[in-house]
Scaffold this active site. Structure first.
Site, mmCIF file in Angstrom:
data_model
loop_
_atom_site.group_PDB
_atom_site.id
_atom_site.type_symbol
_atom_site.label_atom_id
_atom_site.label_comp_id
_atom_site.label_asym_id
_atom_site.label_seq_id
_atom_site.Cartn_x
_atom_site.Cartn_y
_atom_site.Cartn_z
ATOM 1 N N TYR A 37 0.799 -1.229 0.000
ATOM 2 C CA TYR A 37 0.000 0.000 0.000
ATOM 3 C C TYR A 37 0.830 1.277 0.000
ATOM 4 O O TYR A 37 0.271 2.370 -0.062
ATOM 5 C CB TYR A 37 -0.940 -0.007 1.205
ATOM 6 C CG TYR A 37 -1.876 -1.183 1.194
ATOM 7 C CD1 TYR A 37 -2.984 -1.205 0.349
ATOM 8 C CD2 TYR A 37 -1.639 -2.302 1.993
ATOM 9 C CE1 TYR A 37 -3.830 -2.287 0.305
ATOM 10 C CE2 TYR A 37 -2.490 -3.395 1.958
ATOM 11 C CZ TYR A 37 -3.574 -3.385 1.115
ATOM 12 O OH TYR A 37 -4.415 -4.465 1.077
ATOM 13 N N HIS B 80 -4.803 6.079 -1.090
ATOM 14 C CA HIS B 80 -5.449 5.934 0.213
ATOM 15 C C HIS B 80 -4.465 6.188 1.363
ATOM 16 O O HIS B 80 -4.886 6.311 2.505
ATOM 17 C CB HIS B 80 -6.047 4.539 0.323
ATOM 18 C CG HIS B 80 -7.445 4.494 0.854
ATOM 19 N ND1 HIS B 80 -8.272 5.592 1.007
ATOM 20 C CD2 HIS B 80 -8.186 3.437 1.274
ATOM 21 C CE1 HIS B 80 -9.444 5.218 1.491
ATOM 22 N NE2 HIS B 80 -9.415 3.919 1.666
#
Length: 186
Positions: A14, A19
């Site tokens: 990630y 995000h």
């Protein structure tokens, strides 16, 4: 005491995704405050120290975005603090890349990390810095927020990270109303 929480998802998969804009800002803020995430506490990477004469806690939840509120709740309970002393930094698809927006209350606006914080704290009145990640109507939102920034967006992104970091740093020893007046650009 000021508790500043940056929202994102832990792990290499990630890193540098849209995000994780909250994590990017909180990492920059940690450098500016000369604090290090040396330990895990409250289901988060945790840093604590004195900044501008104030006790400051920085949190990067390891609970994944949709359960960010659990981490914050643990910290609030341990220190017996209220949401008045919390600043949340997170991504916002409704703002273009490079823009930030500060506000003191409101709905979750579809953001599951903010929804989790509201559910775990029973409160929607807290200080926030939203970092624009833009959106592409052709790409499903889940796929979009987990995508990496495009090369042509990186300069604008870096500008937003620095601006959000400056706003969070200013908010440590100023009211959030003053911070909004200074950093919310028309």
């Amino acid at each position: 005491m000021k508790i500043i929480i940056g929202l994102g998802n832990p792990g290499r998969d990630y890193e540098n995704t849209r995000h994780n804009a909250g994590f990017m800002v909180i990492d920059e803020l940690a450098k500016k405050c000369q604090l290090e995430f040396k330990q895990e506490k409250f289901s988060a990477y945790f840093a604590k120290g004195k900044v501008k004469g104030e006790d400051v806690i920085l949190l990067k939840p390891t609970t994944f975005m949709n359960n960010s509120g659990f981490s914050l709740r643990q910290c609030l309970d341990f220190y017996k603090e209220s949401m008045e002393n919390v600043l949340v930094i997170y991504d916002d698809k409704d703002l273009p890349v490079g823009k930030i927006r500060l506000r003191q209350q409101g709905s979750a606006g579809g953001h599951k990390g903010i929804k989790s914080i509201m559910e775990c704290t029973f409160n929607q009145n807290f200080d926030r810095i939203r970092v624009g990640i833009g959106k592409d109507e052709r790409i499903p939102i889940i796929q979009w927020v987990l995508s990496k920034f495009k090369e042509e967006e990186k300069e604008d992104l870096q500008q937003a990270i620095e601006q959000a970091c400056q706003a969070a740093y200013f908010a440590i020893d100023h009211s959030f109303e003053m911070t909004m007046n200074r950093y919310n650009k028309k």
